[in-house]
Design a protein around this motif. Structure first.
Motif, PDB file in Angstrom:
ATOM      1  N   HIS A   5      29.873  40.211  42.469  1.00 58.96           N
ATOM      2  CA  HIS A   5      29.486  39.123  43.364  1.00 58.96           C
ATOM      3  C   HIS A   5      28.169  38.585  42.845  1.00 58.96           C
ATOM      4  CE1 HIS A   5      28.966  36.838  47.047  1.00 58.96           C
ATOM      5  NE2 HIS A   5      27.703  37.228  47.015  1.00 58.96           N
ATOM      6  N   LYS A   6      28.039  37.288  42.857  1.00 59.28           N
ATOM      7  CA  LYS A   6      26.765  36.708  42.472  1.00 59.28           C
ATOM      8  C   LYS A   6      26.486  35.504  43.334  1.00 59.28           C
ATOM      9  CE  LYS A   6      28.484  34.091  38.447  1.00 59.28           C
ATOM     10  NZ  LYS A   6      28.213  33.894  37.025  1.00 59.28           N
ATOM     11  N   GLU A   7      25.226  35.333  43.622  1.00 56.38           N
ATOM     12  CA  GLU A   7      24.780  34.181  44.389  1.00 56.38           C
ATOM     13  C   GLU A   7      23.275  34.077  44.250  1.00 56.38           C
ATOM     14  OE1 GLU A   7      24.109  35.005  48.908  1.00 56.38           O
ATOM     15  OE2 GLU A   7      25.941  36.057  48.342  1.00 56.38           O
ATOM     16  N   PRO A   8      22.745  32.873  44.348  1.00 56.49           N
ATOM     17  CA  PRO A   8      21.292  32.748  44.309  1.00 56.49           C
ATOM     18  C   PRO A   8      20.693  33.312  45.599  1.00 56.49           C
ATOM     19  CG  PRO A   8      22.330  30.597  44.622  1.00 56.49           C
ATOM     20  CD  PRO A   8      23.424  31.594  44.447  1.00 56.49           C
ATOM     21  N   GLY A   9      19.549  33.912  45.478  1.00 55.13           N
ATOM     22  CA  GLY A   9      18.875  34.442  46.662  1.00 55.13           C
ATOM     23  C   GLY A   9      18.167  35.746  46.359  1.00 55.13           C
ATOM     24  N   ARG A  10      17.511  36.264  47.347  1.00 51.21           N
ATOM     25  CA  ARG A  10      16.750  37.505  47.212  1.00 51.21           C
ATOM     26  C   ARG A  10      17.672  38.716  47.385  1.00 51.21           C
ATOM     27  NH1 ARG A  10      11.214  37.095  47.953  1.00 51.21           N
ATOM     28  NH2 ARG A  10      10.476  34.991  48.363  1.00 51.21           N
ATOM     29  N   SER A  11      17.434  39.740  46.577  1.00 54.26           N
ATOM     30  CA  SER A  11      18.237  40.951  46.695  1.00 54.26           C
ATOM     31  C   SER A  11      18.039  41.613  48.058  1.00 54.26           C
ATOM     32  CB  SER A  11      17.915  41.931  45.564  1.00 54.26           C
ATOM     33  OG  SER A  11      16.528  42.198  45.521  1.00 54.26           O
ATOM     34  N   SER A  12      16.839  41.492  48.630  1.00 57.51           N
ATOM     35  CA  SER A  12      16.584  42.078  49.950  1.00 57.51           C
ATOM     36  C   SER A  12      17.434  41.408  51.030  1.00 57.51           C
ATOM     37  CB  SER A  12      15.108  41.985  50.309  1.00 57.51           C
ATOM     38  OG  SER A  12      14.677  40.641  50.284  1.00 57.51           O
ATOM     39  N   ASP A  13      17.789  40.135  50.829  1.00 58.21           N
ATOM     40  CA  ASP A  13      18.693  39.450  51.766  1.00 58.21           C
ATOM     41  C   ASP A  13      20.142  39.830  51.494  1.00 58.21           C
ATOM     42  OD1 ASP A  13      16.543  38.149  52.942  1.00 58.21           O
ATOM     43  OD2 ASP A  13      16.746  36.374  51.665  1.00 58.21           O
ATOM     44  N   PHE A  14      20.478  40.021  50.225  1.00 59.52           N
ATOM     45  CA  PHE A  14      21.857  40.325  49.841  1.00 59.52           C
ATOM     46  C   PHE A  14      22.343  41.620  50.477  1.00 59.52           C
ATOM     47  CE2 PHE A  14      24.778  42.505  46.894  1.00 59.52           C
ATOM     48  CZ  PHE A  14      25.851  41.648  47.014  1.00 59.52           C
ATOM     49  N   VAL A  15      21.511  42.650  50.487  1.00 63.61           N
ATOM     50  CA  VAL A  15      21.964  43.952  51.005  1.00 63.61           C
ATOM     51  C   VAL A  15      22.209  43.929  52.509  1.00 63.61           C
ATOM     52  CG1 VAL A  15      20.944  45.276  49.122  1.00 63.61           C
ATOM     53  CG2 VAL A  15      19.611  44.867  51.199  1.00 63.61           C
ATOM     54  N   LYS A  16      21.846  42.862  53.169  1.00 63.29           N
ATOM     55  CA  LYS A  16      22.099  42.715  54.607  1.00 63.29           C
ATOM     56  C   LYS A  16      23.405  41.957  54.878  1.00 63.29           C
ATOM     57  CE  LYS A  16      17.154  42.600  55.435  1.00 63.29           C
ATOM     58  NZ  LYS A  16      16.027  41.737  55.760  1.00 63.29           N
ATOM     59  N   LYS A  17      24.041  41.442  53.832  1.00 66.42           N
ATOM     60  CA  LYS A  17      25.240  40.619  53.993  1.00 66.42           C
ATOM     61  C   LYS A  17      26.505  41.474  54.036  1.00 66.42           C
ATOM     62  CE  LYS A  17      23.387  36.467  52.008  1.00 66.42           C
ATOM     63  NZ  LYS A  17      23.726  35.285  51.280  1.00 66.42           N
ATOM     64  N   ASP A  18      27.567  40.894  54.585  1.00 71.17           N
ATOM     65  CA  ASP A  18      28.856  41.589  54.687  1.00 71.17           C
ATOM     66  C   ASP A  18      29.414  41.976  53.328  1.00 71.17           C
ATOM     67  OD1 ASP A  18      28.862  41.555  57.454  1.00 71.17           O
ATOM     68  OD2 ASP A  18      30.074  39.726  57.593  1.00 71.17           O
ATOM     69  N   VAL A  19      29.186  41.163  52.302  1.00 63.18           N
ATOM     70  CA  VAL A  19      29.730  41.463  50.974  1.00 63.18           C
ATOM     71  C   VAL A  19      29.175  42.791  50.465  1.00 63.18           C
ATOM     72  CG1 VAL A  19      28.012  40.145  49.655  1.00 63.18           C
ATOM     73  CG2 VAL A  19      30.304  40.507  48.709  1.00 63.18           C
TER      74      VAL A  19
ATOM     75  N   ASN B 112      24.954  28.611  40.768  1.00 64.57           N
ATOM     76  CA  ASN B 112      25.444  29.978  40.686  1.00 64.57           C
ATOM     77  C   ASN B 112      26.100  30.324  39.351  1.00 64.57           C
ATOM     78  OD1 ASN B 112      25.560  32.463  41.987  1.00 64.57           O
ATOM     79  ND2 ASN B 112      27.684  32.145  42.554  1.00 64.57           N
ATOM     80  N   ILE B 113      26.664  29.372  38.659  1.00 68.20           N
ATOM     81  CA  ILE B 113      27.303  29.648  37.364  1.00 68.20           C
ATOM     82  C   ILE B 113      26.308  30.239  36.368  1.00 68.20           C
ATOM     83  CG2 ILE B 113      26.968  27.354  36.338  1.00 68.20           C
ATOM     84  CD1 ILE B 113      29.901  27.693  35.288  1.00 68.20           C
ATOM     85  N   ASN B 114      25.021  29.973  36.565  1.00 72.37           N
ATOM     86  CA  ASN B 114      23.986  30.472  35.660  1.00 72.37           C
ATOM     87  C   ASN B 114      23.508  31.882  35.996  1.00 72.37           C
ATOM     88  OD1 ASN B 114      23.855  28.057  34.159  1.00 72.37           O
ATOM     89  ND2 ASN B 114      22.600  27.137  35.738  1.00 72.37           N
ATOM     90  N   ASN B 115      23.997  32.448  37.082  1.00 69.40           N
ATOM     91  CA  ASN B 115      23.516  33.758  37.514  1.00 69.40           C
ATOM     92  C   ASN B 115      24.355  34.894  36.960  1.00 69.40           C
ATOM     93  OD1 ASN B 115      21.381  32.660  38.986  1.00 69.40           O
ATOM     94  ND2 ASN B 115      22.701  32.268  40.732  1.00 69.40           N
ATOM     95  N   HIS B 116      23.775  36.050  36.878  1.00 65.75           N
ATOM     96  CA  HIS B 116      24.415  37.265  36.394  1.00 65.75           C
ATOM     97  C   HIS B 116      25.220  37.884  37.525  1.00 65.75           C
ATOM     98  CE1 HIS B 116      21.397  37.739  32.941  1.00 65.75           C
ATOM     99  NE2 HIS B 116      21.093  36.624  33.561  1.00 65.75           N
ATOM    100  N   PRO B 117      26.240  38.648  37.239  1.00 67.02           N
ATOM    101  CA  PRO B 117      26.709  39.029  35.911  1.00 67.02           C
ATOM    102  C   PRO B 117      27.577  37.934  35.301  1.00 67.02           C
ATOM    103  CG  PRO B 117      28.134  40.018  37.551  1.00 67.02           C
ATOM    104  CD  PRO B 117      27.039  39.300  38.295  1.00 67.02           C
ATOM    105  N   PHE B 118      27.682  38.004  33.991  1.00 66.65           N
ATOM    106  CA  PHE B 118      28.634  37.172  33.281  1.00 66.65           C
ATOM    107  C   PHE B 118      29.837  38.065  32.992  1.00 66.65           C
ATOM    108  CE2 PHE B 118      24.542  35.220  32.477  1.00 66.65           C
ATOM    109  CZ  PHE B 118      24.818  33.943  32.936  1.00 66.65           C
TER     110      PHE B 118
END
Length: 115
Positions: free
Chosen positions: A4-18, A47-53
């Motif tokens: 999964h990849k998306e722009p944003g902070r990792s601290s916000d990501f770990v709070k998401k359903d994904v 988002n296409i520019n974000n990791h992982p590739f």
């Protein structure tokens, strides 16, 4: 491979359903990348520019914390097709090609010892 990849902070990501979904799979290995983009190598808001590739069949993925020299990157882009404007993607495309790499292909990464 799950990714999964998306722009944003990792601290916000770990709070998401994904994140909860990934956690339920109890992965053996988890690679997480928080991108601090270098100027001119792919805007992270696209988002296409974000990791992982990933490879088209999702059998291979790449996260890279570094920078490919501009001259090397533009030279390699003439040889390898990329989908993003991020310099790191070129590394995956080189690996995917399965070619025997010449030293000049990898010169951006410093001295490489031959076996």
């Amino acid at each position: 491979m799950l990714y999964h990849k998306e722009p944003g902070r990792s601290s916000d990501f770990v709070k998401k359903d994904v994140w909860k979904i990934v956690n339920k799979h109890n992965p053996n290995l988890l690679l997480v990348h928080a991108r601090g983009a270098s100027k001119g190598v792919g805007e992270p808001s696209k988002n296409i520019n974000n990791h992982p590739f990933t490879s088209p069949d999702k059998s291979l993925g790449l996260v890279h914390n570094g920078r490919v020299d501009d001259i090397e990157y533009h030279t390699l882009k003439q040889k390898y097709d990329t989908r993003s404007h991020c310099d790191s993607e070129i590394l995956l495309r080189i690996i995917e090609s399965g070619e025997q790499y010449k030293k000049e292909d990898l010169s951006a990464f410093g001295e490489i010892d031959s076996p």
